[in-house]
Design a protein around this motif. Sequence first.
Motif, PDB file in Angstrom:
ATOM      1  N   GLY A  72      84.097 -23.194  -6.881  1.00  0.00           N
ATOM      2  CA  GLY A  72      85.026 -22.274  -7.519  1.00  0.00           C
ATOM      3  C   GLY A  72      85.181 -20.985  -6.730  1.00  0.00           C
ATOM      4  N   PRO A  73      86.165 -20.176  -7.093  1.00  0.00           N
ATOM      5  CA  PRO A  73      86.425 -18.931  -6.358  1.00  0.00           C
ATOM      6  C   PRO A  73      85.232 -17.986  -6.319  1.00  0.00           C
ATOM      7  CG  PRO A  73      88.244 -19.465  -7.833  1.00  0.00           C
ATOM      8  CD  PRO A  73      87.150 -20.392  -8.171  1.00  0.00           C
ATOM      9  N   ARG A  74      84.599 -17.765  -7.472  1.00  0.00           N
ATOM     10  CA  ARG A  74      83.468 -16.841  -7.502  1.00  0.00           C
ATOM     11  C   ARG A  74      82.289 -17.403  -6.696  1.00  0.00           C
ATOM     12  NH1 ARG A  74      84.250 -11.921  -8.080  1.00  0.00           N
ATOM     13  NH2 ARG A  74      84.916 -11.875 -10.264  1.00  0.00           N
ATOM     14  N   ALA A  75      82.105 -18.719  -6.691  1.00  0.00           N
ATOM     15  CA  ALA A  75      81.028 -19.321  -5.905  1.00  0.00           C
ATOM     16  C   ALA A  75      81.276 -19.104  -4.413  1.00  0.00           C
ATOM     17  CB  ALA A  75      80.913 -20.811  -6.223  1.00  0.00           C
ATOM     18  N   THR A  76      82.541 -19.198  -3.981  1.00  0.00           N
ATOM     19  CA  THR A  76      82.865 -18.980  -2.567  1.00  0.00           C
ATOM     20  C   THR A  76      82.553 -17.541  -2.153  1.00  0.00           C
ATOM     21  OG1 THR A  76      84.586 -20.660  -2.691  1.00  0.00           O
ATOM     22  CG2 THR A  76      84.716 -19.086  -0.872  1.00  0.00           C
ATOM     23  N   GLN A  77      82.915 -16.617  -3.012  1.00  0.00           N
ATOM     24  CA  GLN A  77      82.628 -15.207  -2.722  1.00  0.00           C
ATOM     25  C   GLN A  77      81.120 -14.955  -2.692  1.00  0.00           C
ATOM     26  OE1 GLN A  77      84.744 -12.895  -5.623  1.00  0.00           O
ATOM     27  NE2 GLN A  77      86.727 -13.783  -5.095  1.00  0.00           N
ATOM     28  N   SER A  78      80.415 -15.503  -3.698  1.00  0.00           N
ATOM     29  CA  SER A  78      78.962 -15.310  -3.743  1.00  0.00           C
ATOM     30  C   SER A  78      78.305 -15.892  -2.500  1.00  0.00           C
ATOM     31  CB  SER A  78      78.380 -15.967  -5.000  1.00  0.00           C
ATOM     32  OG  SER A  78      78.896 -15.374  -6.179  1.00  0.00           O
ATOM     33  N   ARG A  79      78.782 -17.037  -2.042  1.00  0.00           N
ATOM     34  CA  ARG A  79      78.192 -17.662  -0.845  1.00  0.00           C
ATOM     35  C   ARG A  79      78.439 -16.812   0.414  1.00  0.00           C
ATOM     36  NH1 ARG A  79      79.670 -22.343  -2.172  1.00  0.00           N
ATOM     37  NH2 ARG A  79      77.671 -23.007  -3.035  1.00  0.00           N
ATOM     38  N   TYR A  80      79.613 -16.177   0.513  1.00  0.00           N
ATOM     39  CA  TYR A  80      79.902 -15.301   1.664  1.00  0.00           C
ATOM     40  C   TYR A  80      78.946 -14.117   1.682  1.00  0.00           C
ATOM     41  CZ  TYR A  80      82.112 -11.338   3.973  1.00  0.00           C
ATOM     42  OH  TYR A  80      82.340 -10.212   4.726  1.00  0.00           O
ATOM     43  N   TYR A  81      78.872 -13.408   0.537  1.00  0.00           N
ATOM     44  CA  TYR A  81      77.991 -12.232   0.494  1.00  0.00           C
ATOM     45  C   TYR A  81      76.518 -12.656   0.651  1.00  0.00           C
ATOM     46  CZ  TYR A  81      81.882  -9.303  -0.978  1.00  0.00           C
ATOM     47  OH  TYR A  81      83.079  -8.598  -1.018  1.00  0.00           O
ATOM     48  N   TYR A  82      76.180 -13.798   0.143  1.00  0.00           N
ATOM     49  CA  TYR A  82      74.814 -14.300   0.287  1.00  0.00           C
ATOM     50  C   TYR A  82      74.484 -14.555   1.763  1.00  0.00           C
ATOM     51  CZ  TYR A  82      70.825 -17.487  -0.338  1.00  0.00           C
ATOM     52  OH  TYR A  82      69.598 -18.090  -0.264  1.00  0.00           O
ATOM     53  N   GLY A  83      75.445 -15.162   2.504  1.00  0.00           N
ATOM     54  CA  GLY A  83      75.234 -15.432   3.922  1.00  0.00           C
ATOM     55  C   GLY A  83      75.106 -14.154   4.735  1.00  0.00           C
ATOM     56  N   VAL A  84      75.967 -13.161   4.459  1.00  0.00           N
ATOM     57  CA  VAL A  84      75.890 -11.895   5.197  1.00  0.00           C
ATOM     58  C   VAL A  84      74.577 -11.180   4.893  1.00  0.00           C
ATOM     59  CG1 VAL A  84      76.961  -9.629   5.520  1.00  0.00           C
ATOM     60  CG2 VAL A  84      78.401 -11.672   5.290  1.00  0.00           C
ATOM     61  N   SER A  85      74.159 -11.217   3.596  1.00  0.00           N
ATOM     62  CA  SER A  85      72.894 -10.572   3.220  1.00  0.00           C
ATOM     63  C   SER A  85      71.723 -11.221   3.938  1.00  0.00           C
ATOM     64  CB  SER A  85      72.686 -10.659   1.702  1.00  0.00           C
ATOM     65  OG  SER A  85      73.716  -9.983   1.006  1.00  0.00           O
ATOM     66  N   LEU A  86      71.748 -12.561   4.030  1.00  0.00           N
ATOM     67  CA  LEU A  86      70.677 -13.254   4.745  1.00  0.00           C
ATOM     68  C   LEU A  86      70.676 -12.894   6.235  1.00  0.00           C
ATOM     69  CD1 LEU A  86      70.909 -16.809   3.114  1.00  0.00           C
ATOM     70  CD2 LEU A  86      69.148 -15.071   2.711  1.00  0.00           C
ATOM     71  N   PHE A  87      71.870 -12.750   6.797  1.00  0.00           N
ATOM     72  CA  PHE A  87      71.961 -12.339   8.203  1.00  0.00           C
ATOM     73  C   PHE A  87      71.357 -10.953   8.394  1.00  0.00           C
ATOM     74  CE2 PHE A  87      74.255  -9.981  11.474  1.00  0.00           C
ATOM     75  CZ  PHE A  87      73.962 -10.748  12.592  1.00  0.00           C
ATOM     76  N   LYS A  88      71.655 -10.073   7.457  1.00  0.00           N
ATOM     77  CA  LYS A  88      71.153  -8.711   7.557  1.00  0.00           C
ATOM     78  C   LYS A  88      69.627  -8.651   7.469  1.00  0.00           C
ATOM     79  CE  LYS A  88      75.161  -6.498   7.744  1.00  0.00           C
ATOM     80  NZ  LYS A  88      75.530  -5.641   8.913  1.00  0.00           N
ATOM     81  N   VAL A  89      69.034  -9.578   6.693  1.00  0.00           N
ATOM     82  CA  VAL A  89      67.571  -9.546   6.535  1.00  0.00           C
ATOM     83  C   VAL A  89      66.879 -10.473   7.532  1.00  0.00           C
ATOM     84  CG1 VAL A  89      67.708  -8.907   4.110  1.00  0.00           C
ATOM     85  CG2 VAL A  89      67.614 -11.337   4.750  1.00  0.00           C
ATOM     86  N   GLY A  90      67.638 -11.118   8.410  1.00  0.00           N
ATOM     87  CA  GLY A  90      67.046 -11.912   9.478  1.00  0.00           C
ATOM     88  C   GLY A  90      66.832 -13.376   9.173  1.00  0.00           C
ATOM     89  N   ASP A  91      67.363 -13.882   8.062  1.00  0.00           N
ATOM     90  CA  ASP A  91      67.248 -15.308   7.747  1.00  0.00           C
ATOM     91  C   ASP A  91      68.484 -16.011   8.309  1.00  0.00           C
ATOM     92  OD1 ASP A  91      66.733 -17.816   6.779  1.00  0.00           O
ATOM     93  OD2 ASP A  91      66.488 -17.208   4.681  1.00  0.00           O
ATOM     94  N   TYR A  92      68.506 -16.243   9.625  1.00  0.00           N
ATOM     95  CA  TYR A  92      69.713 -16.697  10.313  1.00  0.00           C
ATOM     96  C   TYR A  92      70.046 -18.174   9.991  1.00  0.00           C
ATOM     97  CZ  TYR A  92      68.669 -12.437  12.872  1.00  0.00           C
ATOM     98  OH  TYR A  92      68.379 -11.132  13.204  1.00  0.00           O
TER      99      TYR A  92
END
Length: 321
Positions: free
Chosen positions: A224-244
């Motif tokens: 769903g739309p909200r799941a797609t958005q959550s997955r984007y922000y989740y991926g960027v947050s993981l990148f920021k904390v080093g979980d590549y």
Amino acid sequence: MKSDRDRVKSCYGPFVPEESRDHPFAPSEGPAAKSVASPAKNGAAAASDPIERLHDDVRALADSIERVVARQDRYERGLTLNSFVAYVLFTVLLVVMFLLLYHVRARQLVAETRAVEKRAGEYKARAESAQASLDAREAAARGALSLWSLLDEGRKEEALDAYPKLPRAHLSSVEKKLFDKEITAARAELVENSFREGLGLFNGDQYARAAPAFRRALAHEENGPRATQSRYYYGVSLFKVGDYKEAVQALDKAIQAGVERGVGPDARYFLGAALEKLGDGKRAAIEWEKFLAAHPRDRWAGPARRQLGWLRDKLDAPPTP
């Protein structure tokens, strides 16, 4: 009472058959007898023929009677034997009929017993099935009451965790519709609350705390739309904390769902950066080229060009001897 033979003997003396008169042991006539018989010999001779015939008739009648009696005796013995044989045959027939009737009735009783046992087994199985259905219905009722209590108390996460365990097959259609509506609303509320919580933390650069919030939102809504958005922000947050590695998976799914057309036009930039951190320079270069081709004026376009140039120089450089 004298018989005819006795009366003849008393009148005419002892009778000697003609064939025995010349027998050596036949009584002889003495002189006196001859003298006495001679005067009456002629008269007696005349009367002897009827008497002898009468005697012969009587003897024949006696023989006939004797034969009749013998035949009657044999007949009676045969009749007795036949009666005995008939009695034996009747007894045997009666026993055989009784045995046949016993076996027929025994088979009927066995068949009836098996039929009764079969029906008893069917009734027992139906009773057990009914009891199991009743137990399942009672368990479903208890589960439904517990789930409703969680929803009523606002413990939505617990309610969402308990809902899959609820035996829906034993709920009524009204109960199913009611719970589906309530669970859908509770899930949407949890997704929205988790997303907004994570977005606030993300905007505040608190990526380590934002990632779990987006993870909770994805746990309740994978598509769903909200799941797609959550997955984007989740991926960027993981990148920021080093979980590549986890960041690559989340960003790749977000891009496939079309996040670049919405809140994440720079998703490929972060995907390339995460790939480069993992040592996959060739794929990172491909993702940055796609990003620059689609969004040349994005705020991350400058950093993407510089890193792409540096990466190309690195890839084109000869290996160090």
